[in-house]
Design a protein around this motif. Sequence first.
Motif, PDB file in Angstrom:
ATOM      1  N   ARG A 280       0.825  -1.216   0.000  1.00 16.79           N
ATOM      2  CA  ARG A 280       0.000   0.000   0.000  1.00 16.79           C
ATOM      3  C   ARG A 280       0.861   1.268   0.000  1.00 16.79           C
ATOM      4  NH1 ARG A 280      -5.311  -1.277   0.743  1.00 16.79           N
ATOM      5  NH2 ARG A 280      -5.712  -3.326   1.615  1.00 16.79           N
ATOM      6  N   GLY A 281       2.026   1.215   0.621  1.00 19.21           N
ATOM      7  CA  GLY A 281       2.905   2.371   0.699  1.00 19.21           C
ATOM      8  C   GLY A 281       3.939   2.451  -0.410  1.00 19.21           C
ATOM      9  N   LEU A 282       3.880   1.529  -1.352  1.00 20.22           N
ATOM     10  CA  LEU A 282       4.857   1.457  -2.434  1.00 20.22           C
ATOM     11  C   LEU A 282       4.800   2.702  -3.322  1.00 20.22           C
ATOM     12  CD1 LEU A 282       6.762  -0.931  -3.201  1.00 20.22           C
ATOM     13  CD2 LEU A 282       5.080  -1.549  -4.924  1.00 20.22           C
ATOM     14  N   THR A 283       5.951   3.295  -3.603  1.00 21.25           N
ATOM     15  CA  THR A 283       6.039   4.436  -4.519  1.00 21.25           C
ATOM     16  C   THR A 283       6.550   3.932  -5.871  1.00 21.25           C
ATOM     17  OG1 THR A 283       8.353   4.944  -4.028  1.00 21.25           O
ATOM     18  CG2 THR A 283       6.667   5.939  -2.579  1.00 21.25           C
ATOM     19  N   PRO A 284       6.424   4.733  -6.927  1.00 24.18           N
ATOM     20  CA  PRO A 284       6.993   4.320  -8.209  1.00 24.18           C
ATOM     21  C   PRO A 284       8.494   4.026  -8.111  1.00 24.18           C
ATOM     22  CG  PRO A 284       5.472   6.118  -8.565  1.00 24.18           C
ATOM     23  CD  PRO A 284       5.626   5.973  -7.072  1.00 24.18           C
ATOM     24  N   ASP A 285       9.227   4.820  -7.352  1.00 22.62           N
ATOM     25  CA  ASP A 285      10.667   4.560  -7.205  1.00 22.62           C
ATOM     26  C   ASP A 285      10.931   3.248  -6.474  1.00 22.62           C
ATOM     27  OD1 ASP A 285      11.472   6.803  -8.608  1.00 22.62           O
ATOM     28  OD2 ASP A 285      11.685   8.048  -6.802  1.00 22.62           O
ATOM     29  N   ASP A 286      10.109   2.948  -5.449  1.00 24.67           N
ATOM     30  CA  ASP A 286      10.234   1.656  -4.761  1.00 24.67           C
ATOM     31  C   ASP A 286       9.993   0.513  -5.742  1.00 24.67           C
ATOM     32  OD1 ASP A 286      10.538   2.963  -2.272  1.00 24.67           O
ATOM     33  OD2 ASP A 286       8.387   2.802  -1.829  1.00 24.67           O
ATOM     34  N   ALA A 287       8.968   0.671  -6.573  1.00 27.03           N
ATOM     35  CA  ALA A 287       8.623  -0.374  -7.537  1.00 27.03           C
ATOM     36  C   ALA A 287       9.762  -0.571  -8.541  1.00 27.03           C
ATOM     37  CB  ALA A 287       7.324  -0.024  -8.258  1.00 27.03           C
ATOM     38  N   LYS A 288      10.330   0.524  -9.030  1.00 27.67           N
ATOM     39  CA  LYS A 288      11.456   0.413  -9.966  1.00 27.67           C
ATOM     40  C   LYS A 288      12.613  -0.340  -9.324  1.00 27.67           C
ATOM     41  CE  LYS A 288      10.463   4.724 -12.311  1.00 27.67           C
ATOM     42  NZ  LYS A 288      10.874   6.114 -12.510  1.00 27.67           N
ATOM     43  N   ALA A 289      12.937   0.015  -8.083  1.00 29.76           N
ATOM     44  CA  ALA A 289      14.033  -0.667  -7.380  1.00 29.76           C
ATOM     45  C   ALA A 289      13.727  -2.145  -7.226  1.00 29.76           C
ATOM     46  CB  ALA A 289      14.255  -0.020  -6.015  1.00 29.76           C
ATOM     47  N   ASN A 290      12.476  -2.459  -6.971  1.00 27.56           N
ATOM     48  CA  ASN A 290      12.073  -3.853  -6.817  1.00 27.56           C
ATOM     49  C   ASN A 290      12.243  -4.619  -8.121  1.00 27.56           C
ATOM     50  OD1 ASN A 290      10.939  -5.593  -4.740  1.00 27.56           O
ATOM     51  ND2 ASN A 290       9.266  -5.852  -6.184  1.00 27.56           N
ATOM     52  N   PHE A 291      11.869  -3.999  -9.240  1.00 33.01           N
ATOM     53  CA  PHE A 291      12.054  -4.651 -10.545  1.00 33.01           C
ATOM     54  C   PHE A 291      13.537  -4.907 -10.814  1.00 33.01           C
ATOM     55  CE2 PHE A 291       7.754  -3.080 -11.551  1.00 33.01           C
ATOM     56  CZ  PHE A 291       7.222  -4.235 -12.090  1.00 33.01           C
ATOM     57  N   TYR A 292      14.381  -3.974 -10.474  1.00 31.30           N
ATOM     58  CA  TYR A 292      15.811  -4.132 -10.710  1.00 31.30           C
ATOM     59  C   TYR A 292      16.434  -5.216  -9.831  1.00 31.30           C
ATOM     60  CZ  TYR A 292      16.299  -0.316 -13.986  1.00 31.30           C
ATOM     61  OH  TYR A 292      16.209   0.470 -15.095  1.00 31.30           O
ATOM     62  N   ARG A 293      15.882  -5.403  -8.628  1.00 26.04           N
ATOM     63  CA  ARG A 293      16.421  -6.434  -7.727  1.00 26.04           C
ATOM     64  C   ARG A 293      16.167  -7.831  -8.248  1.00 26.04           C
ATOM     65  NH1 ARG A 293      14.998  -2.923  -3.481  1.00 26.04           N
ATOM     66  NH2 ARG A 293      12.913  -3.782  -3.375  1.00 26.04           N
ATOM     67  N   GLY A 294      15.117  -7.992  -9.021  1.00 28.24           N
ATOM     68  CA  GLY A 294      14.835  -9.301  -9.582  1.00 28.24           C
ATOM     69  C   GLY A 294      13.620  -9.952  -8.966  1.00 28.24           C
ATOM     70  N   LEU A 295      13.381 -11.140  -9.400  1.00 28.43           N
ATOM     71  CA  LEU A 295      12.192 -11.883  -9.002  1.00 28.43           C
ATOM     72  C   LEU A 295      12.337 -12.503  -7.625  1.00 28.43           C
ATOM     73  CD1 LEU A 295      11.654 -13.800 -12.306  1.00 28.43           C
ATOM     74  CD2 LEU A 295      10.136 -12.088 -11.383  1.00 28.43           C
ATOM     75  N   PRO A 296      11.214 -12.593  -6.897  1.00 26.61           N
ATOM     76  CA  PRO A 296      11.250 -13.398  -5.679  1.00 26.61           C
ATOM     77  C   PRO A 296      11.364 -14.866  -6.084  1.00 26.61           C
ATOM     78  CG  PRO A 296       9.007 -12.729  -6.147  1.00 26.61           C
ATOM     79  CD  PRO A 296       9.896 -12.043  -7.157  1.00 26.61           C
ATOM     80  N   PRO A 297      11.840 -15.723  -5.219  1.00 27.95           N
ATOM     81  CA  PRO A 297      12.063 -17.120  -5.603  1.00 27.95           C
ATOM     82  C   PRO A 297      10.811 -17.851  -6.061  1.00 27.95           C
ATOM     83  CG  PRO A 297      12.843 -16.685  -3.370  1.00 27.95           C
ATOM     84  CD  PRO A 297      12.227 -15.427  -3.880  1.00 27.95           C
ATOM     85  N   ASN A 298       9.632 -17.444  -5.591  1.00 27.02           N
ATOM     86  CA  ASN A 298       8.401 -18.183  -5.898  1.00 27.02           C
ATOM     87  C   ASN A 298       7.526 -17.506  -6.941  1.00 27.02           C
ATOM     88  OD1 ASN A 298       7.647 -15.996  -4.401  1.00 27.02           O
ATOM     89  ND2 ASN A 298       6.225 -17.099  -3.079  1.00 27.02           N
ATOM     90  N   SER A 299       8.047 -16.593  -7.726  1.00 26.49           N
ATOM     91  CA  SER A 299       7.182 -15.856  -8.643  1.00 26.49           C
ATOM     92  C   SER A 299       7.773 -15.795 -10.039  1.00 26.49           C
ATOM     93  CB  SER A 299       6.979 -14.428  -8.137  1.00 26.49           C
ATOM     94  OG  SER A 299       6.256 -13.685  -9.080  1.00 26.49           O
ATOM     95  N   THR A 300       6.899 -16.017 -11.022  1.00 26.85           N
ATOM     96  CA  THR A 300       7.298 -15.809 -12.414  1.00 26.85           C
ATOM     97  C   THR A 300       6.422 -14.763 -13.083  1.00 26.85           C
ATOM     98  OG1 THR A 300       5.876 -17.623 -13.125  1.00 26.85           O
ATOM     99  CG2 THR A 300       8.195 -18.145 -12.709  1.00 26.85           C
ATOM    100  N   SER A 301       5.395 -14.269 -12.391  1.00 26.39           N
ATOM    101  CA  SER A 301       4.447 -13.357 -13.045  1.00 26.39           C
ATOM    102  C   SER A 301       5.105 -12.049 -13.461  1.00 26.39           C
ATOM    103  CB  SER A 301       3.257 -13.080 -12.136  1.00 26.39           C
ATOM    104  OG  SER A 301       3.685 -12.465 -10.942  1.00 26.39           O
ATOM    105  N   ARG A 302       6.002 -11.522 -12.639  1.00 25.94           N
ATOM    106  CA  ARG A 302       6.640 -10.255 -12.983  1.00 25.94           C
ATOM    107  C   ARG A 302       7.577 -10.433 -14.172  1.00 25.94           C
ATOM    108  NH1 ARG A 302      10.426  -7.341 -10.198  1.00 25.94           N
ATOM    109  NH2 ARG A 302      10.564  -8.995  -8.700  1.00 25.94           N
ATOM    110  N   LEU A 303       8.278 -11.541 -14.193  1.00 28.62           N
ATOM    111  CA  LEU A 303       9.157 -11.824 -15.326  1.00 28.62           C
ATOM    112  C   LEU A 303       8.335 -11.891 -16.606  1.00 28.62           C
ATOM    113  CD1 LEU A 303      11.880 -12.517 -16.558  1.00 28.62           C
ATOM    114  CD2 LEU A 303      11.467 -14.900 -15.934  1.00 28.62           C
TER     115      LEU A 303
END
Length: 86
Positions: A44-67
């Motif tokens: 809920r508190g995620l900002t666009p910059d937080d989201a960008k950083a999250n995309f750059y960090r990579g996928l969580p071990p249990n998820s392929t949806s973002r990829l």
Amino acid sequence: MNTFPDCIAHVLAAEGGLVNDPRDPGGVTKFGISQRAYPALNIRGLTPDDAKANFYRGLPPNSTSRLAGVLICLAMLPCRDSAASS
């Protein structure tokens, strides 16, 4: 320009803001990042910059949806650019 930052910008725009659809197994989602994939993240508190950083960090071990979303974005960029110039 077809770069990863272009794709991230496209994903952020397409995914938009906060969604809490009870039919979505991912739970609360913002900018395409779900609570199910990141249970410790304050979605809920995620900002666009937080989201960008999250995309750059990579996928969580249990998820392929973002990829999958990023790969679809990469595949669509030439089409989007071509459509815009038509």
